[in-house]
Scaffold this active site. Structure first.
Site, PDB file in Angstrom:
ATOM      1  N   HIS A 113      29.166   7.899  16.806  1.00 18.18           N
ATOM      2  CA  HIS A 113      30.528   8.440  16.815  1.00 18.18           C
ATOM      3  C   HIS A 113      30.672   9.752  16.043  1.00 18.18           C
ATOM      4  O   HIS A 113      31.628   9.950  15.276  1.00 18.18           O
ATOM      5  CB  HIS A 113      31.512   7.393  16.292  1.00 18.18           C
ATOM      6  CG  HIS A 113      31.631   6.180  17.178  1.00 18.18           C
ATOM      7  ND1 HIS A 113      31.401   6.217  18.534  1.00 18.18           N
ATOM      8  CD2 HIS A 113      31.943   4.875  16.881  1.00 18.18           C
ATOM      9  CE1 HIS A 113      31.587   5.004  19.047  1.00 18.18           C
ATOM     10  NE2 HIS A 113      31.899   4.172  18.076  1.00 18.18           N
TER      11      HIS A 113
ATOM     12  N   HIS B 146      39.080   4.730  20.641  1.00 19.00           N
ATOM     13  CA  HIS B 146      38.420   3.504  20.184  1.00 19.00           C
ATOM     14  C   HIS B 146      39.427   2.401  19.832  1.00 19.00           C
ATOM     15  O   HIS B 146      39.264   1.703  18.832  1.00 19.00           O
ATOM     16  CB  HIS B 146      37.530   3.834  18.988  1.00 19.00           C
ATOM     17  CG  HIS B 146      36.346   2.943  18.836  1.00 19.00           C
ATOM     18  ND1 HIS B 146      36.448   1.604  18.563  1.00 19.00           N
ATOM     19  CD2 HIS B 146      35.030   3.199  18.940  1.00 19.00           C
ATOM     20  CE1 HIS B 146      35.238   1.082  18.485  1.00 19.00           C
ATOM     21  NE2 HIS B 146      34.345   2.029  18.713  1.00 19.00           N
TER      22      HIS B 146
ATOM     23  N   GLU C 286      35.969   1.763  25.989  1.00 19.06           N
ATOM     24  CA  GLU C 286      35.871   3.165  25.596  1.00 19.06           C
ATOM     25  C   GLU C 286      35.409   3.979  26.805  1.00 19.06           C
ATOM     26  O   GLU C 286      34.238   3.957  27.152  1.00 19.06           O
ATOM     27  CB  GLU C 286      34.888   3.317  24.439  1.00 19.06           C
ATOM     28  CG  GLU C 286      35.233   2.473  23.234  1.00 19.06           C
ATOM     29  CD  GLU C 286      34.020   2.216  22.339  1.00 19.06           C
ATOM     30  OE1 GLU C 286      33.336   3.160  21.940  1.00 19.06           O
ATOM     31  OE2 GLU C 286      33.746   1.034  22.048  1.00 19.06           O
TER      32      GLU C 286
END
Ligand code: GLA
Length: 370
Positions: A125, A194, A330
């Protein structure tokens, strides 16, 4: 789609957006003293709360089959809790590169780049200080909020100054997320949201029924990096082409499920990834009757069953978030794409504008919207 249909669709969306009220309030201060603002989007169907820290969705109130409105996402009531939690990415926009990059390294235009290793041995991420940790600037729009972030050249090791806009708009029963980005040097990016959903409002998500519009997925290694294969889901616990209860096969003796501790995989969406979002997934919750439909222009969706939630996080109303009490869908490009030339490209060049759209649509089993 024909121009007349597109015009009609945009007219319907504009009418629905006009019913949305937008307000803002302070949500606390960062250690630097910088103010974090909360925005509330509300209409007769839904109430959505967003904060500038991580451009996050912190709350969605949606009606159940009896019409009673309730919380359907995991999140915190205070900024301090968001600051303390570096593991879950609750509701955040993740970037510059959502999901994993193998060993925190990739080569672009013949040059090797190194990123922080925050999910050993890989980068997850966007690194230790990804877009989820940034306090985005915000401006109100009709029916929504636009968040903007300028990620400087070299931020977390990525090349190029990247300017990102993420717009959340509430229209009827739909929360639309529109992403755009430009760069001043060749770079890579993968932006997603998210949010963890719990359509019952509490308890685990294992009883929910899931459909994913994907005939293939990207199997992973022990570090959850794609092997490069696009494997058929048919005949495996990854086959959600027809509705399946999430808990039915999650603990079955399947090597991929064992590696990830459950579902935590990218699905290769069927059909065109073009300008018009198409259906990626649908979740039906038998308890509440709530239905979530996810549409996107992205080529993939990471279905994460909240396997790493461990009860150490206390969220809305003091609720403890135990394992598998929230799921994420996602919408994204595939993990580790910069190291897989055969995957859809995640490169962005100066002069190009990246565009991506995702819609979360809420309905109930009384009224179907498909
Ligand atoms: C993503 C990853 C998971 C996990 C969560 C955050 O969904 O795929 O493995 O790291 O983020 O906890």
């Amino acid at each position: 789609m024909r121009a007349a249909t597109l015009l009609l669709l945009s007219a319907i969306t504009m009418t629905a957006t006009a019913q949305t009220k937008v307000s803002s309030a302070p949500f606390g201060k960062l250690p630097s003293g910088e103010a974090v603002t909360e925005y509330t989007l509300s209409n007769p169907q839904l109430t959505v709360k967003l904060i500038t820290f991580g451009a996050r969705v912190t709350s969605i109130l949606a009606p159940d089959k009896t019409g009673k409105s309730g919380e359907v996402v995991l999140g915190y009531d205070s900024l301090d809790s968001y600051l303390a939690d570096t593991k879950t990415y609750f509701g955040a926009i993740v970037g510059r590169y959502g999901n994993r990059i193998a060993k925190g390294t990739f080569t672009l235009d013949g040059k090797q780049y190194h990123l922080p290793i925050n999910n050993a041995p890989n980068t997850l991420h966007g690194g230790t200080t990804g877009f989820d940790r940034a306090n985005w600037t915000a401006r109100e729009l009709p029916g929504g909020v636009e968040f903007t972030l300028v990620s400087h050249d070299g931020d977390q090791g990525f090349p190029g100054t990247l300017t990102v806009h993420v717009t959340y708009t509430l229209a009827g029963e739909a929360l639309h997320i529109a992403y755009s980005a430009t760069t001043d040097k060749d770079t890579v990016l993968n932006l997603t949201n998210h949010t963890y959903f719990n359509l019952s409002g509490s308890g685990d998500i294992l009883h929910d029924s899931l459909t994913i519009n994907a005939a293939r997925y990207t199997p992973v290694d022990s570090g959850l990096i794609p092997t490069g294969q696009l494997a058929p889901v048919a005949g495996t616990p990854f086959d959600f082409q027809t509705p399946h209860v999430i808990g039915q096969r999650i603990d079955s003796a399947n090597e991929q499920l064992k590696l990830a501790g459950g579902y935590d995989h990218n699905f290769v969406l069927n059909g065109p990834s073009g300008a018009i979002p198409h259906q990626a997934a649908k979740v039906t919750d038998p308890n509440s009757g709530r239905i979530l439909t996810v549409r996107t222009t992205e080529p993939g969706v990471q279905f994460y069953a909240g396997n790493f939630l461990d009860g150490s996080f206390r969220g809305h109303g003091g609720m403890l978030y135990a394992r598998r009490t929230g799921f994420c869908l996602e919408t994204q490009h595939f993990p580790d794409s910069p190291n897989h030339p055969s995957f859809p490209t995640t490169e962005l060049k100066p002069g190009q504008t990246f565009h991506s759209n995702t819609t979360f649509l809420f309905s109930t089993d009384k009224v179907l919207h498909n």
